[in-house]
Scaffold this motif. Structure first.
Motif, PDB file in Angstrom:
ATOM      1  N   LYS A 156       0.819  -1.217   0.000  1.00 25.02           N
ATOM      2  CA  LYS A 156       0.000   0.000   0.000  1.00 25.02           C
ATOM      3  C   LYS A 156       0.849   1.260   0.000  1.00 25.02           C
ATOM      4  O   LYS A 156       0.515   2.264  -0.640  1.00 25.02           O
ATOM      5  N   GLU A 157       1.992   1.205   0.700  1.00 32.50           N
ATOM      6  CA  GLU A 157       2.820   2.399   0.889  1.00 32.50           C
ATOM      7  C   GLU A 157       3.460   2.899  -0.402  1.00 32.50           C
ATOM      8  O   GLU A 157       3.871   4.063  -0.487  1.00 32.50           O
ATOM      9  N   MET A 158       3.578   2.080  -1.422  1.00 32.28           N
ATOM     10  CA  MET A 158       4.231   2.497  -2.657  1.00 32.28           C
ATOM     11  C   MET A 158       3.338   3.369  -3.534  1.00 32.28           C
ATOM     12  O   MET A 158       3.819   4.034  -4.446  1.00 32.28           O
ATOM     13  N   TYR A 159       2.045   3.380  -3.239  1.00 32.07           N
ATOM     14  CA  TYR A 159       1.108   4.154  -4.052  1.00 32.07           C
ATOM     15  C   TYR A 159       0.929   5.556  -3.476  1.00 32.07           C
ATOM     16  O   TYR A 159       0.889   5.738  -2.245  1.00 32.07           O
ATOM     17  N   PRO A 160       0.805   6.561  -4.342  1.00 29.82           N
ATOM     18  CA  PRO A 160       0.770   7.953  -3.882  1.00 29.82           C
ATOM     19  C   PRO A 160      -0.506   8.368  -3.153  1.00 29.82           C
ATOM     20  O   PRO A 160      -0.530   9.398  -2.485  1.00 29.82           O
ATOM     21  N   SER A 161      -1.569   7.574  -3.284  1.00 29.55           N
ATOM     22  CA  SER A 161      -2.828   7.943  -2.628  1.00 29.55           C
ATOM     23  C   SER A 161      -3.678   6.703  -2.388  1.00 29.55           C
ATOM     24  O   SER A 161      -3.432   5.630  -2.946  1.00 29.55           O
TER      25      SER A 161
ATOM     26  N   THR B 156      -6.686   6.378  -3.397  1.00 26.61           N
ATOM     27  CA  THR B 156      -7.378   6.107  -4.659  1.00 26.61           C
ATOM     28  C   THR B 156      -6.510   5.274  -5.588  1.00 26.61           C
ATOM     29  O   THR B 156      -6.971   4.318  -6.217  1.00 26.61           O
ATOM     30  N   SER B 157      -5.229   5.628  -5.670  1.00 28.52           N
ATOM     31  CA  SER B 157      -4.295   4.896  -6.520  1.00 28.52           C
ATOM     32  C   SER B 157      -4.160   3.450  -6.069  1.00 28.52           C
ATOM     33  O   SER B 157      -4.144   2.522  -6.891  1.00 28.52           O
ATOM     34  N   TYR B 158      -4.084   3.249  -4.768  1.00 29.66           N
ATOM     35  CA  TYR B 158      -3.968   1.887  -4.232  1.00 29.66           C
ATOM     36  C   TYR B 158      -5.257   1.102  -4.490  1.00 29.66           C
ATOM     37  O   TYR B 158      -5.211  -0.092  -4.829  1.00 29.66           O
ATOM     38  N   ALA B 159      -6.404   1.770  -4.346  1.00 32.06           N
ATOM     39  CA  ALA B 159      -7.686   1.104  -4.594  1.00 32.06           C
ATOM     40  C   ALA B 159      -7.803   0.692  -6.058  1.00 32.06           C
ATOM     41  O   ALA B 159      -8.300  -0.399  -6.377  1.00 32.06           O
TER      42      ALA B 159
END
Length: 279
Positions: free
Chosen positions: A13-18, A20-23
């Protein structure tokens, strides 16, 4: 990184900027992951994982012959000079393409955004002793800059929500003079013009329990040239057109005219892009 389903996963999860991006990434992983779990149990895939090394080599040779006969992207790869090369296969799926690259003598890093496909491919490469399967996102490639000799990705990157970021990552990890072999879907093709007219979401064969394909982007040749503008040389060829792609009536039509509609209406844009040899 951590082990997941027998392979190393480089997704968290931590690699995504937001959020929304992770979702968005989670939806992609869920759709294709469940699709692969279903497909890998089907007869046309399942038999592959019971083969020994010799059987896998024979299968790879048969697959390559089919690729050459059908002029797919793999037919463009100079496998005769792959011995000792490091190949990076993005979107490895069931492992067929990684097998061919390994059979050509390359050490193959095969990556898929789904753990199920990464594990399946890893099992094949381990039998040959020529590579590894990993889980990762093409927008955040877990490889050092200038570390691979070639990148191969066919029919995959257009399912990403940020294709330019993926292309940038490909450019980063390629060694100077390295070559990327990429296939993206073509907007101007019999297949995808129909998809839009009929308002289909595409990839219906991959749907499981009502899941819909989260993302597919199609491109023109001009848009592809822009995507790969950082590369030293780029060749682009459209292929794969067939009157059989026409809905309802296609199965009744001859294929003798297909060669004449390949370039204007082929659904596959095959791109061969070479990174600048020296600064």
């Amino acid at each position: 990184s951590f082990a997941k389903d027998g392979v190393t996963s480089f997704i968290c999860k931590e690699m995504y900027p937001s959020e929304t991006s992770y979702a968005d990434a989670s939806r992609v992983i869920d759709f294709w992951g469940n699709g692969w779990r279903k497909r890998l149990e089907e007869p046309d895939h399942k038999f592959l994982y019971a083969l020994d090394a010799r059987g896998l080599i024979e299968y790879a040779d048969q697959s390559l012959a089919w690729c050459k006969a059908n002029k797919t992207l793999m037919a463009d790869v100079p496998l005769e000079i792959m011995t000792g090369a490091i190949a990076f296969n993005i979107g490895c799926g069931a492992g067929d393409e990684a097998l061919i690259l390994a059979r050509g003598g390359a050490s193959c890093v095969a990556m898929d955004i789904t753990a199920s496909a990464a594990e399946a491919t890893n099992s094949l490469l381990q039998k040959l002793g020529r590579g590894v399967g990993i889980q990762g996102d093409a927008r955040f490639v877990p490889l050092k800059s200038e570390s691979v000799d070639m990148v191969y990705s066919s029919g995959v990157l257009h399912h990403s929500s940020d294709v330019p970021k993926s292309i940038s990552e490909i450019h980063r990890v390629l060694k100077p003079g390295g070559v990327a072999y990429i296939m993206l879907y073509a907007t101007w093709s019999i297949m995808f013009i129909q998809e839009k007219l009929m308002r289909r979401t595409g990839e219906k064969d991959w749907e499981t329990a009502g899941r819909k394909n989260p993302c597919t982007t199609t491109y023109s040749v001009a848009e592809c040239r822009k995507l790969f503008s950082a590369f030293e040389s780029v060749s682009i060829d459209k292929r794969g057109a067939s009157l059989r792609h026409l809905a309802k009536v296609g199965r009744f039509l001859p294929t003798s005219f297909d060669k004449y509609i390949d370039r204007p209406l082929g659904p596959n844009i095959n791109i061969v892009a070479k990174k600048v040899t020296s600064p």
